[in-house]
Design an enzyme around this catalytic site. Structure first.
Site, mmCIF file in Angstrom:
data_model
loop_
_atom_site.group_PDB
_atom_site.id
_atom_site.type_symbol
_atom_site.label_atom_id
_atom_site.label_comp_id
_atom_site.label_asym_id
_atom_site.label_seq_id
_atom_site.Cartn_x
_atom_site.Cartn_y
_atom_site.Cartn_z
ATOM 1 N N THR A 260 0.915 -1.260 -0.083
ATOM 2 C CA THR A 260 -0.122 0.081 -0.079
ATOM 3 C C THR A 260 0.930 1.124 0.018
ATOM 4 O OG1 THR A 260 -0.129 -0.008 2.399
ATOM 5 C CG2 THR A 260 -2.013 -1.300 1.329
ATOM 6 N N LEU A 263 -0.458 4.846 1.043
ATOM 7 C CA LEU A 263 -1.700 4.753 1.383
ATOM 8 C C LEU A 263 -1.660 3.882 2.820
ATOM 9 C CD1 LEU A 263 -3.639 3.673 -1.660
ATOM 10 C CD2 LEU A 263 -3.641 5.909 -0.717
ATOM 11 N N HIS A 370 9.305 1.559 18.670
ATOM 12 C CA HIS A 370 8.503 0.362 18.324
ATOM 13 C C HIS A 370 8.708 -0.531 19.287
ATOM 14 C CE1 HIS A 370 11.834 -2.293 17.175
ATOM 15 N NE2 HIS A 370 12.728 -1.190 17.117
ATOM 16 N N ASP A 380 16.888 -3.793 21.588
ATOM 17 C CA ASP A 380 16.117 -3.344 20.615
ATOM 18 C C ASP A 380 14.952 -4.229 20.330
ATOM 19 O OD1 ASP A 380 15.279 -2.337 18.045
ATOM 20 O OD2 ASP A 380 16.757 -3.421 16.707
ATOM 21 N N GLU A 418 8.046 -2.496 13.086
ATOM 22 C CA GLU A 418 9.005 -1.906 12.941
ATOM 23 C C GLU A 418 9.987 -2.610 12.206
ATOM 24 O OE1 GLU A 418 13.323 0.330 13.170
ATOM 25 O OE2 GLU A 418 12.300 -1.865 14.106
ATOM 26 N N GLU A 427 2.687 3.677 8.556
ATOM 27 C CA GLU A 427 1.281 3.667 8.346
ATOM 28 C C GLU A 427 0.490 4.922 9.088
ATOM 29 O OE1 GLU A 427 0.333 1.701 5.781
ATOM 30 O OE2 GLU A 427 2.452 1.607 5.769
ATOM 31 N N GLU A 430 0.798 8.024 7.062
ATOM 32 C CA GLU A 430 -0.102 7.814 5.959
ATOM 33 C C GLU A 430 -1.561 8.139 6.174
ATOM 34 O OE1 GLU A 430 2.742 5.221 3.310
ATOM 35 O OE2 GLU A 430 1.254 4.207 4.374
ATOM 36 N N HIS A 541 19.504 -8.153 17.169
ATOM 37 C CA HIS A 541 18.761 -8.842 16.389
ATOM 38 C C HIS A 541 18.907 -10.609 16.381
ATOM 39 C CE1 HIS A 541 17.295 -5.699 13.326
ATOM 40 N NE2 HIS A 541 17.086 -5.412 14.516
#
Length: 726
Positions: A260, A263, A370, A380, A418, A427, A430, A541
């Site tokens: 999207t 959008l 996030h 993180d 995130e 988003e 947007e 990570h």
């Protein structure tokens, strides 16, 4: 060991959104009379009260609660964190005025738990000679949780390529070009190390050469200062990544939901076909640990790679024959990737909360971080969320007790998804962009502050850090400690701490800066980079980023977490309560002048040879106009009572730098000063990239002229926003 080398909290990404925005989500004026508060400025006694009430033990317990289970986006663990955020922010004694969740249907990528991804070495008869680890080695019970996701490359296509192995350094375009001059890359598997190029780019850059698959690993030289043994040197004995550790990640170059673009990803939103998505790997790619990379790289044949390509292994880094040495047990063998990732549209949640403003409730500051992680995510992002929860507890209690209400509204955002590409925050932007619409902070270690942001925010960061004690250093302020580690000489201020710029899309500030032109900052506590070469904290990570890791090796007393909470909260109060917004346009002018002073000697003579003027006009004239307008506005601020008008000028400045047509090849980048750049020059990004391309491509000087015009007119336009209202 690491206590001396320094560690740190990476308080995830507390996006302290420094944007002042037009009202949204029905923010209304608080009940009762507010006229007496109209002329109030920041209450310094309230700032002191806030600083004294931030409690490190609360932050520790927040982190313990947030990291009980893995909480990858859209999983059951993620929903547990949603419920925790709602419970805290709806608390009747220390919560916010209002809290809610916002749902988006977003395009994500996962490995198949029933068919794990595999990397093997097979001989000509297809007998498997070696298999890379599918999961990391377990040292503590939480790493053995069934919800720990197998290391994988999100958005890598499924596939089972096999071929002779080659070593391609960091997978940059120049790396593949140099390698291709020695080795025929068609049908090969390339192994690359993290760094130098974006995750997805390592495969995107390989595909034109005919490479059929890519492996990526973290070299111990880049993350561990060369240390490799989990018997004594790496986790669980220190903060360093153990040999089986694998950095997961999102392998895409765009931010936001990819189906999207531009959008909000709501249920009824139009979605492009999946095959139309760009910016993802065209060939399979898989991350592995350095213990497996060691087995593969040290067996490679062919010529020795350049010294600059060497990592921390005690063997020669060869290009590959392609393939392995004739003396190797792997001789004549292929490396095979079996990747079974699947893509799915799933529901992801942002959790939002608000403290309503008393005087200007239709203006607000956003503070965000996030929430989702790849595994437990202690650093993180949960260190940042633990800080945000403590900050909202203290401020929320002041509001509930009636001792404080901010001048402007404050919105808090706990962004979802995130890790898959800044999806939750993008988003959100947007959704709100049509109604006029952001900063972030996190802690990456316990040595010193690190900050990046729009230059106009530099002064408020300095003011806040002078009021917070540096952890473990007695009466030394965060500011005084910071200037020892990272400093520069300003033409206006003399020696000051170095504040970085928010170029690129490193975290949730990206959409606010590049898409909406909202002044933003990103602050963290980080490690002493003079004592380690680690490009980021080593458990990043991996399955080892746990509460145990954070509490033992990153910040045992949680005093660095406390310092970043005090700093971020101090900045937040000043942005929300200052009568005149604490944004300094003269500092912005100095940054533009620095960019100009870099650009002129780099480009002027060659541009003149192409008939393109860079002299007195247009760029120099535009920067001079901006400096003049900024100086005039400084004078107006000191002498005028037109507070609302001045604040509008300060607030809207960065939006004047937006140009939707400036970067047609860069999705959602519109800010002509802070866009990402591949040229590696500390100057205007569009001009730098266009110039670099023009030197390589005949007939592309027109693009340089175009960017020079875009840039000059944007700066002139920004200068006009600072001028007196007609």
């Amino acid at each position: 060991m690491i206590k001396q080398a320094l560690i740190g909290i990476l308080c995830g990404a507390v996006a302290l959104t420094v944007g002042i925005l037009i009202g949204h989500y029905g923010i209304t004026k608080s009940n009762g009379s507010w006229a007496k508060d109209v002329a109030k400025d920041v209450d310094e006694s309230l700032v002191e009260k806030f600083l004294s009430e931030v409690d490190s033990s609360h932050i520790r317990e927040n982190l313990r609660e947030l990291t009980k289970v893995p909480h990858m986006a859209t999983t059951a663990g993620d929903e547990q964190t949603v419920q925790l955020m709602l419970k805290r922010w709806q608390d009747p004694d220390a919560g916010l005025d209002q809290a809610w969740r916002e749902e988006y249907l977003v395009y994500l990528s996962f490995p198949d738990p029933k068919k794990p991804n595999k990397v093997t070495v097979g001989d000509p008869a297809d007998a498997v000679l070696y298999t890379a680890r599918e999961k990391e080695k377990v040292y503590t019970p939480d790493q053995d949780d069934a919800e720990v996701v197998q290391p994988y490359a999100a958005y890598s296509p499924a596939g089972q390529p096999k071929g002779k192995l080659v070593y391609a350094n960091q997978g940059k375009p120049s790396d593949y070009k140099l390698l291709s001059e020695t080795v025929d890359l068609r049908g090969t598997i390339a192994i690359t190390r993290y760094g130098g190029a974006g995750r997805a780019d390592k495969a995107i850059n390989a595909a034109p050469y005919g490479v059929s698959g890519v492996l990526v690993y973290t070299d111990p030289l880049d993350i561990n200062d060369g240390l490799m043994s989990d018997a004594s040197e790496t986790y669980p004995h220190s903060w360093y990544m153990p040999p089986s550790g694998v950095e997961r990640g999102s392998f895409n170059t765009h931010y936001g939901d990819m189906l999207t673009p531009y959008l909000a990803a709501k249920e009824e939103t139009y979605r492009i076909p999946a095959e139309s998505i760009t910016g993802i790997p065209p060939i399979p790619i898989q991350p592995i640990g350095f213990e497996d990379a060691y087995k593969l790289i040290c067996e490679l044949g062919g010529r020795a790679a350049p010294d600059a390509w060497r990592g921390g292994f005690n063997c020669t880094y060869n290009f590959g024959g392609p393939g392995f040495k004739s003396t190797s047990a792997f001789n004549e063998s292929d490396v095979k990737l079996a990747i079974f990732n699947t893509e799915v549209v799933k529901n992801s949640s942002n959790v939002m909360g608000v403290i309503r403003g008393s005087v200007e409730p239709d203006r607000y500051v956003i503070y965000g971080n996030h929430r989702d992680s790849w595994v437990h995510g202690a650093i993180d992002p949960s260190s940042g969320t633990s800080v945000m929860l403590e900050l909202t507890r203290v401020l929320g209690r002041m509001v509930k007790q009636g001792t404080w209400r901010p001048r402007r509204s404050i919105i808090f955002g706990s962004w979802g998804a995130e890790e898959f590409g800044l999806i939750g925050s993008a988003e959100y932007t947007e959704v709100i962009c049509d109604q006029r619409r952001n900063a972030r902070s996190f802690s990456a270690a316990n040595a010193t502050l690190r900050a990046s942001g729009m230059p106009s925010l530099q002064n408020v960061i300095f003011k806040a850090t002078k009021q917070v004690d540096a952890p473990g250093l007695g009466a030394t302020s965060v500011y005084d400690n910071w200037i020892r580690y990272a400093n520069r000489t300003s033409s206006a201020h003399g020696p000051i701490p170095r504040v970085g710029y928010l170029t690129g899309a490193g975290s949730d500030y990206a959409a606010f800066v590049h898409y909406l032109g909202i002044a933003s900052m990103d602050i963290s506590y980080t490690y002493d980079r003079s004592k380690t070469n680690a490009r980021i904290y080593p458990a990043y990570h991996t399955a080892y980023d746990t509460f145990d890791y954070a509490s033992k090796f990153i910040d045992p007393g949680f005093i660095s977490h406390q310092a970043i909470a005090r700093t971020a909260g101090n900045v937040l109060i000043r942005l929300a309560d200052s009568l005149v917004l604490p944004l300094n346009c003269s500092d912005y002018a100095e940054s533009l002048e620095d960019y100009l002073n870099t650009a002129v000697p780099l480009y002027q003579s060659k541009l003149q040879a192409q008939g393109i003027s860079m002299g007195k006009q247009p760029l120099k004239r535009a920067v001079a106009s901006f400096r003049s307008a900024a100086t005039h506005l400084d004078q107006v601020i000191r002498s005028s009572d037109l507070v609302r008008r001045i604040n509008d000028q300060l607030m809207l400045l960065d939006r004047a730098f937006l140009d939707p047509l400036a970067f047609p090849d860069k999705y959602a980048y519109r800010h002509v000063i802070w866009a990402s750049s591949s040229a590696g020059k500390p100057t205007f990004p569009g001009l730098a990239d266009a110039f670099a391309n023009a030197e390589l491509t005949v007939g592309s000087w027109a693009r340089v002229h175009y960017h020079l015009s875009v840039l000059s007119q944007a700066i002139e336009g920004a200068a006009h926003t600072l001028a007196d209202v007609i």
